[in-house]
Write a protein that holds these residues in place. Structure first.
Motif, PDB file in Angstrom:
ATOM      1  N   ALA A   1      31.423  45.708  46.397  1.00 57.56           N
ATOM      2  CA  ALA A   1      30.265  45.193  47.125  1.00 57.56           C
ATOM      3  C   ALA A   1      30.686  44.480  48.398  1.00 57.56           C
ATOM      4  CB  ALA A   1      29.447  44.256  46.236  1.00 57.56           C
ATOM      5  N   SER A   2      31.766  43.727  48.324  1.00 58.30           N
ATOM      6  CA  SER A   2      32.262  43.014  49.500  1.00 58.30           C
ATOM      7  C   SER A   2      32.720  43.983  50.573  1.00 58.30           C
ATOM      8  CB  SER A   2      33.399  42.078  49.096  1.00 58.30           C
ATOM      9  OG  SER A   2      33.953  41.441  50.222  1.00 58.30           O
ATOM     10  N   ASP A   3      33.469  45.003  50.197  1.00 63.55           N
ATOM     11  CA  ASP A   3      33.986  45.967  51.172  1.00 63.55           C
ATOM     12  C   ASP A   3      32.859  46.733  51.861  1.00 63.55           C
ATOM     13  OD1 ASP A   3      36.541  45.181  50.639  1.00 63.55           O
ATOM     14  OD2 ASP A   3      37.149  47.024  49.613  1.00 63.55           O
TER      15      ASP A   3
ATOM     16  N   ILE B   1      24.308  39.192  43.552  1.00 62.31           N
ATOM     17  CA  ILE B   1      24.284  40.603  43.912  1.00 62.31           C
ATOM     18  C   ILE B   1      23.389  41.331  42.925  1.00 62.31           C
ATOM     19  CG2 ILE B   1      25.657  42.722  44.070  1.00 62.31           C
ATOM     20  CD1 ILE B   1      28.019  40.965  44.946  1.00 62.31           C
TER      21      ILE B   1
ATOM     22  N   ARG C   1      32.687  43.577  42.284  1.00 55.26           N
ATOM     23  CA  ARG C   1      32.524  42.525  43.296  1.00 55.26           C
ATOM     24  C   ARG C   1      33.287  42.876  44.570  1.00 55.26           C
ATOM     25  NH1 ARG C   1      34.305  36.312  42.224  1.00 55.26           N
ATOM     26  NH2 ARG C   1      36.355  37.267  42.440  1.00 55.26           N
ATOM     27  N   ARG C   2      34.479  43.404  44.430  1.00 58.25           N
ATOM     28  CA  ARG C   2      35.260  43.789  45.602  1.00 58.25           C
ATOM     29  C   ARG C   2      34.646  45.005  46.298  1.00 58.25           C
ATOM     30  NH1 ARG C   2      40.863  42.696  42.228  1.00 58.25           N
ATOM     31  NH2 ARG C   2      40.608  40.412  42.197  1.00 58.25           N
TER      32      ARG C   2
ATOM     33  N   LYS D   1      29.799  45.624  52.165  1.00 56.93           N
ATOM     34  CA  LYS D   1      28.768  44.687  52.614  1.00 56.93           C
ATOM     35  C   LYS D   1      27.422  45.040  51.976  1.00 56.93           C
ATOM     36  CE  LYS D   1      30.955  43.452  57.005  1.00 56.93           C
ATOM     37  NZ  LYS D   1      32.273  44.003  56.624  1.00 56.93           N
TER      38      LYS D   1
ATOM     39  N   ASP E   1      24.199  44.668  49.300  1.00 58.14           N
ATOM     40  CA  ASP E   1      23.326  43.695  48.651  1.00 58.14           C
ATOM     41  C   ASP E   1      23.139  44.005  47.174  1.00 58.14           C
ATOM     42  OD1 ASP E   1      22.167  42.253  51.194  1.00 58.14           O
ATOM     43  OD2 ASP E   1      22.042  44.401  51.606  1.00 58.14           O
TER      44      ASP E   1
ATOM     45  N   TYR F   1      39.743  50.375  43.175  1.00 56.34           N
ATOM     46  CA  TYR F   1      39.235  49.073  42.734  1.00 56.34           C
ATOM     47  C   TYR F   1      39.584  48.760  41.283  1.00 56.34           C
ATOM     48  CZ  TYR F   1      36.607  49.251  47.100  1.00 56.34           C
ATOM     49  OH  TYR F   1      36.257  49.326  48.425  1.00 56.34           O
TER      50      TYR F   1
ATOM     51  N   ASP G   1      27.304  35.783  41.899  1.00 55.74           N
ATOM     52  CA  ASP G   1      27.425  36.339  43.244  1.00 55.74           C
ATOM     53  C   ASP G   1      26.090  36.670  43.893  1.00 55.74           C
ATOM     54  OD1 ASP G   1      30.451  36.635  43.151  1.00 55.74           O
ATOM     55  OD2 ASP G   1      29.860  37.822  41.419  1.00 55.74           O
TER      56      ASP G   1
END
Length: 435
Positions: A231-233, A269, A228-229, A235, A237, A186, A267
């Motif tokens: 957290a996205s990968d 998050i 951010r990436r 999924k 919170d 990342y 975001d």
């Protein structure tokens, strides 16, 4: 998410009204509705149908002895709403019994059950518990810590047993990521060109910038995009980094204060300082219930003035709510006597009540106190953000629950009453540290 609703001794019109209200108000929740008229019926219904329910609402207008006991005794988070004239006897007999058994039950008895707006808060509480069970924190940790946490190393059980404690109470899932994997997959993949617009925005939006240039902000902007990436990968919170250890060990080359500010604001998050999974779980709880971010801090009393300073190097600038348009000014500044750069002084709202929360998972104790925010201090001593508040500092000094640690989380608003109910539903004891 599924909630079960029981009607005992209520009219058909009341049942129809409640069904219509709940389904319209909470269309994202699946409700199962049951009407019962005997202990046997209540017992058999509970046994057959509550296996996958998040929580239970019970409306009781009868004082048939023990009719609610089969429902309350299942250990499922339950709200018991009784009619003063029809269900008071059963309420008084069974609610006190449930409390003595430490069952996850909250009860209220009222003359008029038709005021359905009172349901909103209680349904949101049950929904919060369900969302916690579906939530995930992704934690970036060092390689040694990663191994020890997986093994729950017995000489450090307080730290390494946390995942199991938090899972058993709240259901939150915690994914551990080796910082070397994070850096390779990342952080190292983010370019300076991607990061520069974010760094420029931070500079532009800051009320003041002390001893920092655009070049200083490139690395934290890259860290923001990497987190951010991540957290996205996953999924996730919420995200956390054991930043002090990782920075001092050479695994991080920047601080996450500005990235955490951006993740919280842009975001939504949850961003957790210092790998603090306990505080992060409390922040998730309050996001799901009240949609407010939290401010992790080190509380520091001044007993000569009856004040307490809540300080840390990051605080959310949208402290009044994830969707709030009222943003606090911030200064990008050094802290800790000038030895730590890339900190944020946030001028948090004043003349407001704040609720300050901690948790001792092993003891299953939620600790609460409230304070009145009165000022912000800006200087280089200690951490960058320093919220000053009036509180009962003598009581705090005497009652501090040391097993809950030094960290506490500040939430704007007076949430004491609601948190006491949520604690009851989660099977937690409450200690009011300012009492």
């Amino acid at each position: 998410m599924r909630l079960s609703v029981f009607f005992i001794g209520t009219s058909k019109d009341f049942v129809d009204n409640v069904k219509q209200y709940l389904q319209k108000k909470f269309p994202h929740i699946e409700f199962d509705f049951f009407t019962v008229s005997s202990i046997n019926e209540a017992s058999s219904t509970v046994s057959r149908l509550l296996g996958d329910t998040t929580g239970v609402l019970v409306f009781n207008s009868w004082s048939i002895p023990s009719i609610v006991r089969p429902i309350l005794s299942r250990g499922i988070p339950t709200i018991l709403i009784s009619d003063t004239y029809g269900g008071a006897g059963e309420f008084l007999m069974e609610y006190s019994r449930a409390l003595k058994l430490n069952l996850p039950v909250f009860g209220i008895v009222v003359r008029d059950l038709s005021g359905l707006s009172l349901l909103d808060k209680y349904v949101r509480m049950l929904e919060t518990i369900g969302r916690l069970r579906d939530s995930k924190i992704v934690a970036v940790v060092g390689p040694d810590e990663l191994n020890l946490m997986h093994l729950e190393y017995p000489l450090s059980i307080d730290l390494y047993g946390l995942r199991a404690y938090l899972q058993s109470i709240f259901g939150v899932k915690i994914e551990l990521v080796d910082v070397r994997h994070f850096n390779e997959k990342y952080y190292s993949k983010v370019t300076d060109e991607e990061a520069k617009p974010i760094a420029e925005r931070w500079l532009k939006n800051a009320e003041k910038v002390v001893d920092h240039t655009i070049d200083d902000l490139i690395k934290p902007a890259k860290l923001y995009l990497a987190l951010r990436r991540l957290a996205s990968d996953y999924k996730a919170d919420a995200v956390t980094m054991d930043d002090i250890v990782l920075y001092n060990s050479g695994f991080l080359d920047t601080w996450p204060c500005l990235p955490f500010m951006e993740l919280t604001l842009r975001d939504k998050i949850i961003s957790i300082c210092e790998g603090d999974l306990i505080s992060g779980t409390l922040m998730l709880l309050m996001k799901f219930y009240a949609n407010v971010p939290g401010f992790i801090n080190d509380p520091a009393p001044d007993m000569s003035k009856g004040e307490i300073v809540y300080f840390h190097c990051y605080a959310p600038i949208n402290a009044k709510g994830f969707d709030s348009m009222e943003l606090s000014p911030y200064i990008i500044t050094p802290a800790h006597g000038g030895s730590k750069k890339l900190s944020i002084h946030v001028r948090l709202p004043v003349n407001e009540t704040v609720t300050v929360v901690g948790l001792s998972p092993e003891e299953r104790i939620l600790v609460i106190h409230t304070a009145r925010a009165i000022d912000n201090e800006y200087h280089l001593r200690a951490c960058a953000t320093k919220l000053v508040a009036k509180a009962n500092v003598e009581a705090l000094a005497k009652n501090w629950v040391w097993r809950a640690g030094w960290h506490r989380v500040v939430f704007y608003g007076d949430w004491r009453g609601d948190l006491k109910i949520l604690a009851r539903l989660l099977g937690l004891r409450i200690i009011e540290e300012d009492a």
